[in-house]
Design a protein around this motif. Structure first.
Motif, mmCIF file in Angstrom:
data_model
loop_
_atom_site.group_PDB
_atom_site.id
_atom_site.type_symbol
_atom_site.label_atom_id
_atom_site.label_comp_id
_atom_site.label_asym_id
_atom_site.label_seq_id
_atom_site.Cartn_x
_atom_site.Cartn_y
_atom_site.Cartn_z
ATOM 1 N N UNK D 33 -6.677 10.518 -2.578
ATOM 2 C CA UNK D 33 -5.607 9.658 -2.789
ATOM 3 C C UNK D 33 -5.927 8.237 -2.321
ATOM 4 N N UNK D 34 -5.698 7.147 -2.974
ATOM 5 C CA UNK D 34 -5.923 5.778 -2.555
ATOM 6 C C UNK D 34 -4.510 5.279 -2.276
ATOM 7 N N UNK D 35 -4.073 4.815 -1.098
ATOM 8 C CA UNK D 35 -3.046 4.386 -0.555
ATOM 9 C C UNK D 35 -3.201 2.909 -0.309
ATOM 10 N N UNK D 36 -2.192 1.972 -0.938
ATOM 11 C CA UNK D 36 -2.051 0.672 -0.779
ATOM 12 C C UNK D 36 -0.789 0.103 -0.354
ATOM 13 N N UNK D 37 -0.553 -1.216 -0.108
ATOM 14 C CA UNK D 37 0.555 -1.648 -0.137
ATOM 15 C C UNK D 37 0.867 -3.068 -0.782
ATOM 16 N N UNK D 38 1.024 -2.873 -2.046
ATOM 17 C CA UNK D 38 1.103 -4.061 -3.085
ATOM 18 C C UNK D 38 2.128 -5.041 -2.469
ATOM 19 N N UNK D 39 2.991 -4.832 -1.817
ATOM 20 C CA UNK D 39 4.244 -5.725 -1.488
ATOM 21 C C UNK D 39 4.833 -5.145 -0.188
ATOM 22 N N UNK D 40 5.543 -6.256 0.400
ATOM 23 C CA UNK D 40 5.896 -5.809 1.870
ATOM 24 C C UNK D 40 6.832 -4.595 1.575
ATOM 25 N N UNK D 41 6.771 -3.652 2.386
ATOM 26 C CA UNK D 41 7.610 -2.096 2.371
ATOM 27 C C UNK D 41 7.278 -1.416 1.229
ATOM 28 N N UNK D 42 6.466 -1.802 0.448
ATOM 29 C CA UNK D 42 6.063 -0.913 -0.869
ATOM 30 C C UNK D 42 4.740 -0.426 -0.820
#
Lengths: 299, 299, 299, 299, 299, 299
Positions: D33-42
């Motif tokens: 899995x690749x986990x990122x945070x493209x936007x605040x709280x997302x």
């Protein structure tokens, strides 16, 4: 009601209601069961393979189901006694049979699984026919009541035994989880889950005293003869009551066991919306006032 | 089966099944629990904070869960004893802890509520791990069994106690509705709802005799030593049976508690479609015929 | 919390919360019930038609419902005693009434069915108001407790009786299946389904001893006076506890009876997410440490 | 609240609440899995085995579970996007793997059955962790979504796809009944049972248009890039709302799916008894009046 | 039936059945509702606070409940239309009110929680009274239908709207999980769970077209006037049918939504055991044969 | 497995498994049904009373049940088509019959109620036999499908119709609430409850287009001949798949409809514990790799 009469004129009433429902035989000639009527409206179903300790074989399951599907609608029946001929109630499922199942000649695990499920379903349906029979069923246990016997009696309404009775949830000892009712019904009709599980996991014998304290049975008779008498006595009382009331009670008790209180209250309300209009209510009320016994029509 | 063999040739069988499932540690070194194996296939889990009367703290809940999640799949375990070291079984949740929760440093009621639910869920999951463990768990209660202790034992299969045991559903006395199992399981495993509610609402102590009549326990031993012996004796019997049969029975009993009889019958039919094909059935049948004891492979 | 304060400034707080909810009368003047407060936070509801053996008539059902819907939210009430004035608890539904229902002046079976269902629903709602009342209700039974009386006491939390009490599930004797709670609740609060069904099908009388063994009651007092004292004693203890804890326990016990363990655990978690933030928790914890008695605000 | 303060003085607040609950890692480094945070709280969780068409292997299931169990309590997360890297969403379970299971080196059918159930339970728990995660999860499907992929997306909250997506309930084609969610959830989230069953029994491919009409998805984007944008847009809106409100809604929707309306109403009442006391309510009310956007604290 | 006659002689029939059931007012004068009868057996309930956009306040909830509890048994009513006066259906719960609840003057979180639950329960009971009313209820939505409005219409039987209607599950925007029906009923009456959840989590507006595809409504009228006509047309057709048949259908549909198919089949069997004996069956049959319209007695 | 072999020596394997289960006839000669096998493993059941518009009479119900109870276990059957001979699918229950029931010659309302329930139960069991048959059943509807016809098709798995089809939930027009499946199953298999209720309460006709949008059917064919072809095509595809997989899917879909997701996941786990050991898995896997078609043994 003139509406009805008009209606009858409009059409030809060629075939009556009887034809509407699947017809039911009403002969009670079985190989593994002996069925008698010891008193008006009371039937007595005896397991009749004493030479095999009333072990439950395929014929037994098929006949038991046929018997109780008939009794369900037999207007001459209002209460049923169940007991075993010979030295005990039943030795449960034949080991012979179980072994045959285990050695069934199908290679594929999936296909064998389907076959096993079919057999299990057949046996479950057989025992559940006792529960689905509208008439109260009283199990009278003397001697051994083992394995499938426990599955069977937990599907009955009332359980009495004699002092010489002994019980065993035997399935674990033959290598399987009980699959025709014990694990499903036993804990729901008794009051000590700790004991229930001990009995299930150890497969040990237990006595009438333990069964009474556990809540499995509600009466211990001195011997087999007293047991039959006690059962008959209770059955006669039940048979003297309004069949509308008694059978409605059983149907509602079974529904309530498996449903929330609120839903069961809705069910009995739907039920009694019609049933309170029965003549039995009025007959009972009048009998109660006059202290005389009511006689109820067949149902 | 040649199909399987062909298949093996087709592909490289690089990583075995073990990898398929989340791996489980199998060490039993805990701070708050002492785990031993007093007999083959029998484990004994002792609460090991006698100096704190075995009060249940966060570490205890975390370790209890880890312990039973391991035991669930530990092939060397077929039955589990649970008891408390020192003067009693357990004093339940620490007041200290409860106070800390109540004084947690979060201002917003909603956010605090989420935190509380998280803790409650953690503790519930911990106790439910006993129920989800496939192996029968026998609670052996001596001395005090209070508050969270009742939540815990109601998640066990079998409950024995010694004469010096005493019980209390204490939560009302600390200002809350019991939230980790007592209100949910206690009435379903006993036979007198009136007494259950009296005990819940008054938080009063009750005795082994009352517990026995109520159906909470199924045996009273003379003292702690006799209690351990009695528990061990039952556990040994269970451990000697087919693990397929015993564990299948537990899984089905738990399913049946929460489902209608008809659905539970369907479940056990699906279950036994495969399980009746186990060698344990045949071994048990042969042992039964030959009156010798069967030895069952690990499960 | 300044947010709240700001908010108050923004809008005019003309009508308070009281108006938000349907207003509830709080007078307890009834024709068929006598309501007193024998001790702080304890209410005593007495069936007050001794000349009619406290038979349950339409007025009784309507008043009982009104009474318990008030008690549900009455902040001065934390526990309720229920008993009958005169020679016994209650003789159940009036035969007179039942006969009237049976002879109701509606021709069409369907329309009559709707009427019957409406009456049944009314009576069910009346008895269920005891269960929905948040405060524990203790039934104190002396003398006769017949028919509708059983429906009523099975909707209570705790049941005590005196030695002279006797019970009968009488509905079968008046030609109907019990439809206001007995068939739905009786088997779920006791521990011997065999006996329950015998009592239902035969309508026979049973004694305090049988009721105790069955698990229907949890205490037998020597006489009526001792019974009231015993009930009052228990009620006082309950009333001294945190009302948040006691009422939360009842609400969760009722929810748990009708739901799976897992869902009930989720429910109590949602419940306690908020309730653990009550001051009662801290008060109880401090009282427990200081061995002094806590005083809880009204609820 | 001075009570709380007093309490704090009484005892030493040595270990805080964090310790109460099982600690949760918050690193998101995974192999599959690749986990990122493209936007605040997302958060954006991408299946990261494009060279294997994102086929689901044991590592994937273990990591997916770990990932969503972390996200459940991660205060920086309020909405989650799920998509596949490479040419499609996921090809479902590896045939390789399935074959290995089928050829597992255990002789006894019963023991093998226990092993299979353990694996199935592991995989079910993995997918159910999406449902148990409090934050809304949006599945963004492009290219192939096959077999286990359907099981997975039916456990998500919202489903969007691109025009090039195609779907298949493939399990029948590999010889088994789908066992990790499709048969259980698919019919409950869509509106045409006839089509659902056709798709299940034939294992045929189906298109975005069919999926939309069926009710499986709620939006079709032009291409993969538009799909991600659309998903992100929805996620941002969700992330801007009160987390108390959003997460409470998800928890209640999941509870309601599996329970009666009446019980679900009781559940949400218990839930909101506490949650309506959150500051989010007031903040939202004020924001609504002032037409400004509210900022909500972490949850 | 002479039995009935005899019975009447035995006792004095002083008070009739009407007295048996809790009496129901039948006036329809409300502050927030306007009730008319646009056609025989058809009632029209209009929300009558256009100046407040028909926002739902405590009076509204109390009156709505009273209105539908009367309609349930009003023999002149066989179908009900519900619509809003003024520019739209309803703006949902007043923010004013919500704010007042949030700022309620009770310090203790637990006690405040009980108060909130009481209010929630009151509002739930109010909306559920629509579902419990035996007569089909048709919601006619024009303009805005927001928040509590969605809770309300999901408790109705049939939903039509005009082209200018727009909808919003608004609760998340005011900081709470919807607690009076939307989360519980919305997914069960529609066919696209993905869209339902998107609408719940984002609180965005949606159009008649979306509502139609989603399955929330079943007809879109050109304008408000056409909408009322369409609703009235359907209501008249319903009112012309046997009330026994129509009301029995509603009661069974509601029961079936919350129960297993098998239990619902048992329920309808109990129901029709009585109801098939209604004259409506014969009247309908004869009308059908003679192609004339039947006239049904009041119910 | 040598254990099995040993066991066989120990006992005489006189009667095989076939005898264990209730024997099933496998002739398909019926008065009201025509049964053919248009393709390998595909059966076609045609309603064969075109001169009576395939109206459902007692014989039809009895034969339908017998037919599907046979098909359930018939190893030559893997998929079933159902259609009507002549101008339409079925006109539903005969009015003639209904009238006869209404004018049945039993005076007492209670006893008549029992008779009605017996008939209803018979008919319900007949239609439910379609659901209980393990093989997917495809209803092919042309022309009229009225009343009981809707009850019937909602018990099927897949529904296709031709352009000339028209539907009507007709029961309200004959004065009763539908009691053999429509009210119980219709809303659960479609996606617009508002439309479902409109159709139920008004008894109006509806078209294939409406049925498609509603989610009742999943395909519309140009004419009857195209319809049969389309059905046959789907049936052939189903028949070519692993019967273990297909039938397991149906059984699990039916279980899942009536149970919580979590319980259904447990059920499928128990199911697949055995079924994943079937050779079909390996055959399917190998066929999938070699792109050849698998041939599956009979089930």
């Amino acid at each position: 009601m003139s509406l009805t009469k008009n209606l009858r004129l409009v059409m030809n009433k060629s075939n009556g209601l009887r034809q509407l429902s699947t017809s039911i035989d009403t002969n009670y000639n079985f190989k593994t069961l002996k069925v008698t009527a010891p008193s008006e409206y009371v039937f007595h179903v005896e397991f009749n393979r004493p030479e095999r300790r009333n072990a439950m074989n395929p014929t037994f399951f098929a006949e038991l189901r046929k018997c109780f599907e008939q009794l369900k609608y037999d207007q001459d029946c209002r209460a049923v006694l169940v007991s075993g001929k010979g030295k005990g109630f039943t030795a449960g499922l034949d080991l012979t049979e179980l072994s045959q199942m285990a050695s069934m000649d199908i290679e594929d695990v999936g296909r064998k699984g389907f076959q096993f499920q079919r057999v299990i379903e057949d046996y479950q349906t057989s025992l559940t026919s006792i529960e689905k029979c509208h008439k109260p069923v009283i199990a009278l246990i003397h001697g051994h009541c083992i394995g499938g016997g426990i599955d069977l009696i937990t599907a009955c309404d009332i359980r009495y035994c004699s002092k010489n009775a002994w019980f065993s949830v035997r399935e674990v000892d033959v290598g399987l989880a009980a699959d025709i009712g014990t694990l499903q019904r036993f804990p729901k009709i008794t009051g000590n889950d700790s004991l229930v599980r001990e009995l299930v996991y150890t497969a040990r014998n237990f006595t009438p005293d333990e069964a009474l304290k556990l809540g499995l049975i509600s009466h211990i008779s001195e011997d087999e003869s007293a047991l039959i008498n006690k059962g008959l006595e209770t059955a006669k009382i039940i048979a003297s009551k309004s069949p509308i009331a008694v059978q409605g009670s059983k149907i509602n008790l079974v529904f309530a066991r498996d449903n929330k209180v609120e839903d069961s209250l809705k069910f009995v309300s739907a039920w009694n919306g019609g049933m309170l209009q029965s003549e039995d209510l009025i007959k009972s009320a009048m009998a109660s006032m006059s202290k005389e016994e009511a006689t109820f029509s067949k149902l």
